[in-house]
Each structure stands twice: as structure tokens, then as C-alpha cells.
Design an enzyme around this catalytic site. Structure first.
Site, short mmCIF file in Angstrom:
data_model
loop_
_atom_site.label_atom_id
_atom_site.label_comp_id
_atom_site.label_asym_id
_atom_site.label_seq_id
_atom_site.Cartn_x
_atom_site.Cartn_y
_atom_site.Cartn_z
N LYS A 1 44.30 34.54 28.66
CA LYS A 1 43.02 34.06 29.17
C LYS A 1 41.97 34.39 28.13
CE LYS A 1 39.47 35.13 32.62
NZ LYS A 1 39.10 36.03 33.74
N TYR B 1 44.04 39.26 28.35
CA TYR B 1 42.69 38.80 28.68
C TYR B 1 41.75 39.21 27.57
CZ TYR B 1 38.32 38.51 31.43
OH TYR B 1 37.05 38.23 31.88
#
Length: 294
Positions: free
Chosen positions: A164, A135
Site C-alpha cells: 500500500k 505500508y
């Protein structure tokens, strides 16, 4: 594991009188999210105020979320820690509790080198068999990982299998595609970028939006996936004013205010975060109404 579609982020409800976690409200909001055709549920992200929870509370929310979702969709548990030791502790607990994926974001006080970031992920990966979503969100973490670094970790660390990105830079997504020949699944974490991200080939959209917008995010994904760009544009522009507002206002504050207006009684954000002002609540109500009635 290949996830596609909408990955929905729940909030962590608190009781009004003492800001203890409200597990009844958590159950209700999770079940409501599961009705919005989400492909996965991702507790303990930034919208879930994970940075403001104790270690015991993190475990309690993780356990309750996994119990409520009950294998209906995969559960992705968020891990955001300054120290490798604590991140590993949470990764092991996530595996023990039955999570399907962990989403890991390094947090920085001292600026981390690429090698330090690499070893952070490598040591977490060694400690768990769970798939890892990298992330990248420099706005909240203080760490900005380049596509080249993330690609290197994807290619060399077995557990790392998706990313992400919340930078809002569509060029990052193009870069992931180019560097891995399309093999690295990437997920958009920037709400106002949802349409462009799907057009760029994003596997999914990581978002709190289904809390307030129901099935609209899923409908956008379906339209984009089927190649109906006109419909996708229409659906996106219905949501865009609200998406901008919740990001600018701060996710815990705006999503909780919206859920409270919708009758979910999830309390306020944990201090020092403040609840939405009356004018912000009125604006939020108006934007929700516009989005769902157009």
C-alpha cells in the site's frame, strides 16, 4: 492472497465522557461499512488512531473487529511500531486472533537505513505465517521506502505479498509494475489519487471514504475495472472535494465528525487530536450532501 477492490478503514469510537473505547459503536460502524460492498476491512490504521491506543486496547479492538466481521470479508490488522519486538508481538497476536493479513508500517525516530527496514520486515515475517502488506506512508511514519527496497522485500521475504503506497506519487505505482513485471499487487492509499491509481493498474483502494460515501468508492472501482473511464471520471469527481477535505483535515477528526453527523455517535478523536470545529462540520456536511446527491 489477492485482494481486489475497496479496502475500508474503520475508526475507533470513543465514549464522550472518558474517551474509553465504545465497543457498541465499533460494532455498529463495522456492520455499516460491511454494507458498502467493501472487499476487506482494515482496523487499526491511522484513521483508527492505533498510535493512540494502549497495547491492551489494540488487542481489544482487533479481537472485537475480527469477531464482528466474522469471515464476511478478510480482516487486515494494522501494525505500526517503533520497535521490532513490539511489531512481532502484535503480529503474533493478530495471527492468534484470526486476522487474515497484517499491514505493517515501520515508524522512525532515528532515520532507518534500508537494511534496518529490511530486517524489521524479515523478523516480523519469520514470527508469523500471515500475509504481510507493506505500508509506505512517509507523512505519518517518517519512513519513505523506495520501490526498489519494497520490490526486494517482495522478492526475498515469502510472507510479503502486497504493498500500500500513500505517497500520492503515481510514478511509484508505475515503478512497482515495471520492477516486478506486474506481479506485485499494489494498493492506493492516497484518496485524491484514486482514479489515476486504478488506471495504473492498482488492485485496490485503501480508504476511509465508505464511512461517509457509502457505495460510491466501490462504484468507482467497478467502473474503472470494467473500462468505463467516462463513468469512472464522473464518480471520482463527485467524491474528490470530500476526499481532499478529509485528508487535509486529518482522518480521525473529519471521519468522526462526519459519522457523528450521520448519527453514529462515535465520539471525538483522542487527545491531543482535536475534534472538528463547527465551520469544519458545516463544510463536511455540505461536501457529503454534494457527493451523494449529484
Amino acid at each position: 492472497m489477492k485482494l481486489e477492490g475497496i479496502i475500508a478503514y474503520p475508526i475507533t469510537p470513543f465514549k464522550a465522557e472518558n474517551q474509553d473505547i465504545d465497543f457498541d459503536a465499533l460494532t455498529i460502524t463495522l456492520n455499516a461499512l460491511l454494507e458498502q460492498e467493501c472487499s476487506a476491512i482494515a482496523p487499526l490504521g491511522s484513521a483508527g488512531e492505533s498510535a493512540y491506543l494502549s497495547w491492551q486496547e489494540w488487542q481489544q479492538v482487533a479481537e472485537k473487529s475480527i469477531e464482528v466481521v466474522n469471515h464476511r470479508v478478510p480482516v487486515i490488522l494494522g501494525i505500526s511500531e517503533l520497535t521490532t519486538t513490539m511489531a512481532i508481538q502484535k503480529a503474533k497476536k493478530a495471527e492468534e486472533l484470526g486476522a487474515d493479513v497484517i499491514m505493517v508500517i515501520p515508524i522512525s525516530y532515528w532515520k532507518l537505513t534500508d537494511q534496518e527496514i529490511y530486517e524489521y520486515y524479515q523478523q516480523i515475517a519469520t514470527a508469523t505465517k500471515l500475509p504481510i502488506m507493506v505500508y509506505n506512508n512517509p507523512a505519518t511514519s517518517g519512513v519513505d521506502m523506495s520501490p526498489e527496497l519494497i520490490t526486494k522485500m517482495f522478492q526475498e521475504i515469502e510472507n510479503i505479498c502486497m504493498v500500500k503506497d500513500s505517497t500520492g506519487d503515481i510514478q511509484r505505482m508505475h515503478k512497482f509494475h515495471e520492477l516486478t513485471q506486474g506481479k506485485l499487487p499494489f494498493y492506493n492509499g492516497c484518496n485524491p489519487l484514486a482514479l489515476e491509481a486504478f488506471c495504473a493498474g492498482a488492485s485496490g483502494w485503501c480508504t476511509v471514504a465508505p464511512n461517509l460515501l457509502g457505495k460510491l468508492p466501490h462504484q468507482l472501482y467497478q467502473a474503472a475495472k470494467s473500462g468505463n473511464l467516462t463513468q469512472a471520471q464522473t464518480l471520482f469527481y463527485k467524491q474528490l472535494p470530500l476526499l481532499r477535505f478529509i485528508v487535509q483535515g486529518g482522518l480521525p477528526k473529519t471521519i468522526k465528525a462526519g459519522l457523528n453527523e450521520l448519527g453514529f455517535n462515535v465520539g471525538d478523536p483522542r487527545k491531543p487530536l482535536q475534534k472538528a470545529s463547527p465551520s469544519e462540520v458545516n463544510q463536511l456536511k455540505s461536501l457529503i450532501k454534494i457527493a451523494i446527491t449529484q
